[in-house]
Design a protein around this motif. Sequence first.
Motif, PDB file in Angstrom:
ATOM      1  N   ASP A  85      -0.701 -37.818  51.917  1.00 48.40           N
ATOM      2  CA  ASP A  85       0.810 -38.261  52.106  1.00 48.40           C
ATOM      3  C   ASP A  85       1.630 -37.952  51.257  1.00 48.40           C
ATOM      4  N   GLY A  86       1.555 -37.517  50.031  1.00 46.31           N
ATOM      5  CA  GLY A  86       2.691 -37.202  49.043  1.00 46.31           C
ATOM      6  C   GLY A  86       1.922 -36.143  48.146  1.00 46.31           C
ATOM      7  N   LEU A  87       3.035 -35.515  47.437  1.00 46.26           N
ATOM      8  CA  LEU A  87       2.753 -34.241  46.533  1.00 46.26           C
ATOM      9  C   LEU A  87       3.567 -34.418  45.351  1.00 46.26           C
ATOM     10  N   ILE A  88       3.166 -34.231  44.265  1.00 43.66           N
ATOM     11  CA  ILE A  88       3.854 -34.211  42.999  1.00 43.66           C
ATOM     12  C   ILE A  88       3.807 -32.713  42.564  1.00 43.66           C
ATOM     13  N   GLU A  89       5.142 -32.055  42.287  1.00 50.46           N
ATOM     14  CA  GLU A  89       5.344 -30.935  41.320  1.00 50.46           C
ATOM     15  C   GLU A  89       6.299 -30.995  40.326  1.00 50.46           C
ATOM     16  N   GLY A  90       6.246 -30.323  39.219  1.00 44.00           N
ATOM     17  CA  GLY A  90       6.989 -30.387  38.160  1.00 44.00           C
ATOM     18  C   GLY A  90       7.555 -29.172  37.631  1.00 44.00           C
ATOM     19  N   PHE A  91       7.396 -28.025  38.476  1.00 40.78           N
ATOM     20  CA  PHE A  91       7.660 -26.686  37.983  1.00 40.78           C
ATOM     21  C   PHE A  91       9.341 -26.258  37.861  1.00 40.78           C
ATOM     22  N   ARG A  92       9.511 -25.081  37.688  1.00 40.99           N
ATOM     23  CA  ARG A  92      10.917 -24.664  37.775  1.00 40.99           C
ATOM     24  C   ARG A  92      11.058 -24.324  39.135  1.00 40.99           C
ATOM     25  N   PRO A  93      12.194 -24.489  39.694  1.00 45.03           N
ATOM     26  CA  PRO A  93      12.577 -24.138  41.222  1.00 45.03           C
ATOM     27  C   PRO A  93      12.193 -22.826  41.424  1.00 45.03           C
ATOM     28  N   GLY A  94      11.409 -22.682  42.542  1.00 44.64           N
ATOM     29  CA  GLY A  94      11.089 -21.319  42.943  1.00 44.64           C
ATOM     30  C   GLY A  94       9.626 -21.249  42.559  1.00 44.64           C
ATOM     31  N   VAL A  95       8.845 -21.885  41.957  1.00 48.11           N
ATOM     32  CA  VAL A  95       7.487 -21.490  41.519  1.00 48.11           C
ATOM     33  C   VAL A  95       6.523 -21.913  42.418  1.00 48.11           C
ATOM     34  N   MET A  96       6.687 -22.974  43.141  1.00 49.52           N
ATOM     35  CA  MET A  96       5.816 -23.336  44.011  1.00 49.52           C
ATOM     36  C   MET A  96       5.935 -22.391  45.420  1.00 49.52           C
ATOM     37  N   GLU A  97       7.419 -22.149  45.620  1.00 51.43           N
ATOM     38  CA  GLU A  97       7.562 -21.070  46.793  1.00 51.43           C
ATOM     39  C   GLU A  97       6.954 -19.894  46.624  1.00 51.43           C
ATOM     40  N   ARG A  98       6.882 -19.393  45.246  1.00 56.39           N
ATOM     41  CA  ARG A  98       6.100 -17.860  45.000  1.00 56.39           C
ATOM     42  C   ARG A  98       4.763 -18.070  45.368  1.00 56.39           C
ATOM     43  N   LEU A  99       4.323 -19.306  44.790  1.00 57.08           N
ATOM     44  CA  LEU A  99       2.658 -19.580  45.209  1.00 57.08           C
ATOM     45  C   LEU A  99       2.416 -19.414  46.462  1.00 57.08           C
ATOM     46  N   GLY A 100       3.300 -19.804  47.364  1.00 57.66           N
ATOM     47  CA  GLY A 100       3.022 -20.103  48.822  1.00 57.66           C
ATOM     48  C   GLY A 100       2.779 -21.652  49.223  1.00 57.66           C
ATOM     49  N   LEU A 101       3.318 -22.368  48.213  1.00 62.04           N
ATOM     50  CA  LEU A 101       3.085 -24.070  48.582  1.00 62.04           C
ATOM     51  C   LEU A 101       4.300 -24.452  48.556  1.00 62.04           C
ATOM     52  N   GLY A 102       5.474 -23.855  48.982  1.00 59.50           N
ATOM     53  CA  GLY A 102       6.819 -24.449  48.894  1.00 59.50           C
ATOM     54  C   GLY A 102       6.923 -25.633  50.091  1.00 59.50           C
ATOM     55  N   PRO A 103       7.858 -26.397  50.146  1.00 58.71           N
ATOM     56  CA  PRO A 103       7.889 -27.381  50.978  1.00 58.71           C
ATOM     57  C   PRO A 103       8.054 -26.879  52.455  1.00 58.71           C
ATOM     58  N   ASP A 104       8.636 -25.739  52.677  1.00 63.33           N
ATOM     59  CA  ASP A 104       8.830 -25.097  54.137  1.00 63.33           C
ATOM     60  C   ASP A 104       7.282 -25.012  54.675  1.00 63.33           C
ATOM     61  N   VAL A 105       6.591 -24.401  53.888  1.00 63.49           N
ATOM     62  CA  VAL A 105       4.938 -24.193  54.336  1.00 63.49           C
ATOM     63  C   VAL A 105       4.184 -25.568  54.460  1.00 63.49           C
ATOM     64  N   LEU A 106       4.349 -26.456  53.505  1.00 59.00           N
ATOM     65  CA  LEU A 106       3.533 -27.681  53.559  1.00 59.00           C
ATOM     66  C   LEU A 106       4.045 -28.589  54.285  1.00 59.00           C
ATOM     67  N   LEU A 107       5.403 -28.717  54.560  1.00 59.37           N
ATOM     68  CA  LEU A 107       5.481 -29.653  55.703  1.00 59.37           C
ATOM     69  C   LEU A 107       5.485 -28.962  57.050  1.00 59.37           C
ATOM     70  N   ALA A 108       5.325 -27.756  57.196  1.00 61.67           N
ATOM     71  CA  ALA A 108       4.751 -27.147  58.675  1.00 61.67           C
ATOM     72  C   ALA A 108       3.509 -27.610  58.859  1.00 61.67           C
ATOM     73  N   ASP A 109       2.682 -27.609  57.752  1.00 59.25           N
ATOM     74  CA  ASP A 109       1.278 -27.806  57.876  1.00 59.25           C
ATOM     75  C   ASP A 109       1.234 -29.374  58.214  1.00 59.25           C
ATOM     76  N   ASN A 110       2.151 -30.120  57.468  1.00 57.90           N
ATOM     77  CA  ASN A 110       1.902 -31.741  57.526  1.00 57.90           C
ATOM     78  C   ASN A 110       3.349 -32.265  57.572  1.00 57.90           C
ATOM     79  N   PRO A 111       3.822 -32.285  58.747  1.00 57.95           N
ATOM     80  CA  PRO A 111       5.102 -32.851  58.837  1.00 57.95           C
ATOM     81  C   PRO A 111       5.558 -34.261  58.210  1.00 57.95           C
ATOM     82  N   LYS A 112       4.459 -34.915  58.046  1.00 61.78           N
ATOM     83  CA  LYS A 112       4.487 -36.393  57.367  1.00 61.78           C
ATOM     84  C   LYS A 112       4.467 -36.402  55.706  1.00 61.78           C
ATOM     85  N   LEU A 113       4.560 -35.425  55.408  1.00 54.70           N
ATOM     86  CA  LEU A 113       4.318 -35.163  53.774  1.00 54.70           C
ATOM     87  C   LEU A 113       5.535 -35.201  53.035  1.00 54.70           C
ATOM     88  N   VAL A 114       5.529 -36.155  51.931  1.00 56.57           N
ATOM     89  CA  VAL A 114       6.633 -36.457  51.103  1.00 56.57           C
ATOM     90  C   VAL A 114       6.428 -35.563  49.846  1.00 56.57           C
TER      91      VAL A 114
END
Length: 384
Positions: A85-114
């Motif tokens: 239902d939700g996700l918490i991350e506290g990295f510098r901006p861009g880190v999750m995107e470089r991992l391939g786990l940014g919000p564009d990717v994960l919200l496409a997988d799960n549109p209800k994700l906070v």
Amino acid sequence: MAGAGPLAGLRIVEFAGIGPGPFCGMMLADHGAEVIRVDRASGGRGGSQPISSKDVLARGRKSIALNLKSEEGLALARKLCASADGLIEGFRPGVMERLGLGPDVLLADNPKLVYGRMPGWGQTGPYAPYAGHDINYIALAGALAHFGRSGEKPTPPINMVGDFGGGGMMLAFGMVSALLNVARGGEGQVVDAAMTDGTAVLMAMIHGMANQGIWREELGANLLDTGAHFYDTYETADGKFVSIGSIEPQFYAELRARLGLAEDAEFDAQMNPAGWPALKEKLAAIFRSKTRDEWDALLEHSDVCYAPVLTMSEAREHPHNVARAAFVEVDGDPQPAPAPRYSGTQTAQPAAAPMPGDDSDSVLADLGLSAEEIASLRGAGAIS
């Protein structure tokens, strides 16, 4: 009572970090959410604090240890987030995107994700890409300049304001708000809980007082910043301290009566800042005349607005905190109890913090992986 609390039934994925992100995860776990921490397969979490089951901020979790640099580990992370239902991350901006786990990717997988983000400076702005800590965030937000005494330099209030008040707790509030929106039919979204923004919000009342001309920007010159003689701490005869907050006239009158100052005309002009320094010296001398226990006997359980200044260990033993069960023991270690409390939903006793990977097998099995598949992933180094 595992999973007890008003957030029972929610699944939150927390990418392991330090400080405010884990505090947000602790808040959600304390109130019933299933929080699954994604630890590094290599161990470690950043920062100087060792990984330990005694880490209060990490209590109440499950832990899965993934190698996010492997295709298999990354795929598992996406699968886990797709179930959440939700996700918490506290990295510098861009880190999750470089991992391939940014919000564009994960919200496409799960549109209800906070998708909860815990940056210091925020996802945007000139400071966004750079490192910082609580002291820096509260400085930029206009808070640190107001913590301290007249004639002294600003004093950081540990890391309560930026990391936890303006950061982790603000993110928890934002995530619960966004989760409520999803429950009412809305879509998932990103929550950008910058600690600078949250700290600025915590200063709302002070901004309001300044707007009304009743707050000066000088340090230690105001009603609530140790400027006033009736709102401060005082040393006692035994080298301990007490706190006084006798702001309202009736409480100030009670203070004067109990200290034998009812007839002292110098104390009549309570709200005249010009008299505060001299009155503070007089109160300091009075409070140094008795021990803290003696002041407790005279001033506790009254409308003086008084409390002894307690250390963490003393606070755990104080009768008021004992009566409210404000502290609990988890595997023999003292910790603050979950707060706030509810009239109809009881929260569970917190569980000790897991070590990285303690729950890898059970979390993956819950996602539908077989024992053979889990063993294969472990052999490939995708999990540990």
